[in-house]
Design an enzyme around this catalytic site. Structure first.
Site, short mmCIF file in Angstrom:
data_model
loop_
_atom_site.label_atom_id
_atom_site.label_comp_id
_atom_site.label_asym_id
_atom_site.label_seq_id
_atom_site.Cartn_x
_atom_site.Cartn_y
_atom_site.Cartn_z
N ARG A 209 -15.33 -12.84 -49.69
CA ARG A 209 -14.91 -13.86 -48.89
C ARG A 209 -15.76 -14.07 -47.60
O ARG A 209 -16.39 -13.10 -47.07
CB ARG A 209 -13.62 -13.72 -48.18
CG ARG A 209 -13.00 -14.79 -47.21
CD ARG A 209 -11.80 -14.42 -46.43
NE ARG A 209 -11.84 -13.46 -45.51
CZ ARG A 209 -10.89 -12.76 -44.96
NH1 ARG A 209 -9.67 -13.23 -45.15
NH2 ARG A 209 -11.06 -12.08 -43.91
N ARG B 59 2.03 -14.75 -37.78
CA ARG B 59 2.20 -13.37 -38.38
C ARG B 59 2.34 -12.24 -37.64
O ARG B 59 2.75 -11.17 -38.04
CB ARG B 59 0.97 -13.37 -39.45
CG ARG B 59 -0.21 -13.40 -38.85
CD ARG B 59 -1.47 -13.50 -39.92
NE ARG B 59 -1.66 -12.21 -40.52
CZ ARG B 59 -2.99 -12.07 -41.12
NH1 ARG B 59 -3.74 -12.87 -41.23
NH2 ARG B 59 -3.06 -10.70 -41.64
N ASN C 38 -0.57 -14.01 -46.56
CA ASN C 38 -0.44 -13.77 -45.15
C ASN C 38 -0.37 -15.21 -44.30
O ASN C 38 0.40 -15.38 -43.62
CB ASN C 38 -1.45 -12.84 -44.53
CG ASN C 38 -1.41 -11.42 -45.19
OD1 ASN C 38 -0.78 -11.21 -46.21
ND2 ASN C 38 -2.49 -10.71 -44.74
N CYS D 53 -4.47 -12.14 -53.08
CA CYS D 53 -5.19 -10.96 -52.07
C CYS D 53 -4.44 -11.00 -50.85
O CYS D 53 -5.12 -9.93 -50.07
CB CYS D 53 -6.74 -11.32 -52.00
SG CYS D 53 -6.93 -12.79 -51.18
N HIS E 237 -1.26 -5.99 -37.67
CA HIS E 237 -2.31 -4.93 -37.93
C HIS E 237 -1.90 -3.51 -37.93
O HIS E 237 -2.10 -2.69 -38.90
CB HIS E 237 -3.11 -4.86 -36.68
CG HIS E 237 -4.26 -6.15 -36.43
ND1 HIS E 237 -4.74 -6.46 -35.16
CD2 HIS E 237 -4.91 -6.72 -37.30
CE1 HIS E 237 -5.69 -7.43 -35.62
NE2 HIS E 237 -5.78 -7.76 -36.77
N ARG F 47 -13.70 -8.60 -47.28
CA ARG F 47 -13.92 -9.20 -45.81
C ARG F 47 -15.35 -8.82 -45.42
O ARG F 47 -15.56 -7.75 -45.00
CB ARG F 47 -12.59 -8.63 -44.89
CG ARG F 47 -11.28 -8.88 -45.51
CD ARG F 47 -10.44 -8.16 -44.62
NE ARG F 47 -8.82 -8.37 -44.81
CZ ARG F 47 -8.37 -7.52 -45.64
NH1 ARG F 47 -8.93 -6.43 -45.73
NH2 ARG F 47 -6.99 -7.79 -45.93
#
Length: 556
Positions: free
Chosen positions: A325, A449, A438, A486, A186, A288
């Site tokens: 998405r 991640r 990711n 993306c 983040h 998103r």
């Protein structure tokens, strides 16, 4: 004496300044017993502190907007977790003070997550930050956080909580360095959104002495301790050269010989749109939609509310491409009305499209809202499903889109290795692919991640990951369809050239990265990008892959 350290560069730019360390964590409260008659009062204190911290996190999110808002709202939900609060109440009932009960309840939850190896273990830093804020409020001591300073500095920390990263003042915080974290954490994502140079996963970062002058290169991950005047001048000249190249680079994305590579923006909601438009995004490659659902974890947003939010983004890109998405719930984005609370490993359970297929009414409402939002607009709407594993998943999503009357292209995200390996099969059901690098890295290498200890395996330069990208791009080309990226990999200018060489047809990233990628792509021909891609895939490590691609593009 000048020394050089190497971490993971996650946000472009150069910062030179004195080290300032993050405020120390809250001390462990003393373990003392309270009389039984004080329990109700202590429980009330605990609840008030929790509500105050949650409100503060929500307020910070509203101020920050964009991706930061969704992250901080998720933290606020974490603070108010009913199971945690029930544990706090139980501990107070048997004699703990409010602050000690909070400290112990969060410690137990932390140990449970970390020990079980769940996906949510990657949110331990977020959990610790919430605990520290609640305990600090109960103890009446200053909140842990960014140091007070009248002079600009480079912030150094073990890790940065989203609440701190989201509201960093770029005029004071020249850059930051953390000992933990990864390229897709983040904090890394928010640093790129802020345009603050940043390096993460730097071993021994906490040992840098307060006041030491360091130079941070967020592109390479290099940290120069006590840099010489010559090194400072060299870095500043390189930064000035990059800035000039950015200013000169405008228009659609393309290689030096005119091969078009549309450059799109990742957005988390309407608040992210102005920055994307200003940066010259040719559309949205990843919209998103979770921000709408995180407002209330117990109820889905109404169709009307969704239509209004979607239309704001669609209207910003007339005749542009907007890829939406659908809801990616589960794992680190649990929603009470959708996701199971007892999954032993949420990342490998009912997440993304799996969740939506289990709750067809939620998917139907979202698709219907998207159809209504696009009515009468010249935008090119495309809708994709997260966490597609195989052709059956792709078919189920396409069928749902058609049943909702959606006039748009239907696509699948490639985040699971099986989807890359069987891309041609999936493309029999949908019209495009979009690589979420990711999660694709996370699932390929079994490397969370958010965990700095495995950041080597989260590196998007890993040759095995590039192989999966190539497989997907080759499948799309064979079927006459498109394949974009993306994930955060697209925001690395050098890697963007390699992705182009692998056959990727569009790149989507945070708005702050668009000028860097546009300027870098314009320097090289498609043939050079293809040679760099081949050299990177032939390497045996991420570092060797980057060096090999760099050597090809620099003509060495």
């Amino acid at each position: 004496m000048e020394t050089t350290l190497r971490g993971v560069g996650v946000s472009h730019g150069v910062a030179i300044g004195e080290v300032r360390h993050m405020g120390t964590a809250v001390l462990e409260p003393p373990a003392k017993q309270i009389p039984a008659e004080d329990a109700e009062r202590e429980q009330g204190r605990a609840r008030k502190a929790v509500e105050a911290v949650a409100a503060d996190l929500m307020a910070r999110g509203n101020l920050a907007g964009g991706e930061a808002q969704a992250v901080l709202e998720a933290q606020a939900m974490m603070a108010q977790d009913p199971e945690l609060m029930a544990d706090v109440d139980r501990r107070i009932a048997v004699g703990s003070t409010a602050e000690r009960a909070v400290y112990d309840a969060f410690a137990a939850y932390r140990e449970l997550l970390a020990g079980a190896g769940e996906y949510l273990a990657g949110r331990v830093a977020d959990l610790d930050d919430v605990r520290n804020r609640i305990v600090a409020r109960l103890l009446g001591v200053p909140m842990p956080g960014v140091p007070d300073s009248d002079e600009p500095y480079v912030l150094v920390a073990r890790d940065l909580a989203p609440a701190d990263t989201a509201l960093l003042d770029p005029t004071l915080v020249l850059g930051f360095v953390t000992e933990e974290g990864g390229p897709t954490s983040h904090s890394a994502i928010l640093a790129r959104a802020l345009g603050v140079p940043a390096v993460v996963a730097l071993p021994g970062a906490g040992e840098l002495a307060e006041g030491t002058v360091i130079a941070v290169d967020g592109s390479t991950g290099d940290i120069f301790v006590n840099p010489s005047d010559e090194k400072k001048a060299q870095l500043e000249a390189a930064a000035a050269e990059r800035k000039a190249a950015l200013a000169a680079s405008t228009g659609p994305g393309a290689t030096a010989d005119g091969h078009k590579v549309p450059l799109l923006a990742n957005v988390g909601g309407p608040a992210d749109v102005p920055a994307a438009v200003e940066a010259g995004a040719e559309g949205v490659g990843l919209f998103r939609t979770e921000f709408l659902f995180l407002d209330d974890s117990k109820n889905a947003p109404s169709e009307e509310k969704q239509v209004e939010a979607y239309r704001q983004v669609l209207e910003a890109f007339p005749e542009g491409r907007v890829v939406v998405r659908v809801l990616d719930a589960g794992a680190d984005k649990p929603l009470d009305f959708l996701t199971p609370s007892d999954e032993p490993n949420p990342a490998l359970g009912v997440r993304g499209l799996r969740t939506l297929l289990d709750h067809p009414d939620v998917l139907r409402t979202q698709l219907t809202a998207l159809a209504k939002a696009a009515e009468g607009l010249p935008v090119y709407l495309e809708v994709m499903a997260p966490m597609v594993a195989d052709r059956a998943d792709a078919r189920a999503f396409a069928d749902a889109c058609r049943a909702a009357g959606l006039q748009a292209k239907f696509g699948a995200m490639v985040e699971i290795p099986s989807a890359a390996l069987r891309a041609r099969s999936i493309l029999q059901e949908v019209e495009f692919l979009s690589l979420g690098t990711n999660d694709l890295a996370q699932y390929t290498f079994a490397a969370d991640r958010q965990v700095g200890a495995v950041s080597r395996l989260q590196d998007p330069w890993q040759p095995a990951l590039l192989d999966l990208v190539a497989l997907s791009a080759e499948a799309a080309k064979a079927e006459g369809k498109s394949c974009g990226v993306c994930g955060e990999a697209a925001s690395d200018p050098l890697l963007a050239c390699v992705l182009t060489g692998l056959g990727v047809t569009s790149l989507s990233m945070g708005a702050a990265s668009l000028p860097y990628v546009r300027a870098t792509l314009a320097k090289y021909t498609l043939a050079q990008c293809e040679r760099a891609a081949a050299a990177a895939r032939a390497a045996d490590s991420a570092e060797d892959a980057r060096d090999a691609a760099q050597a090809v593009l620099s003509g060495e």
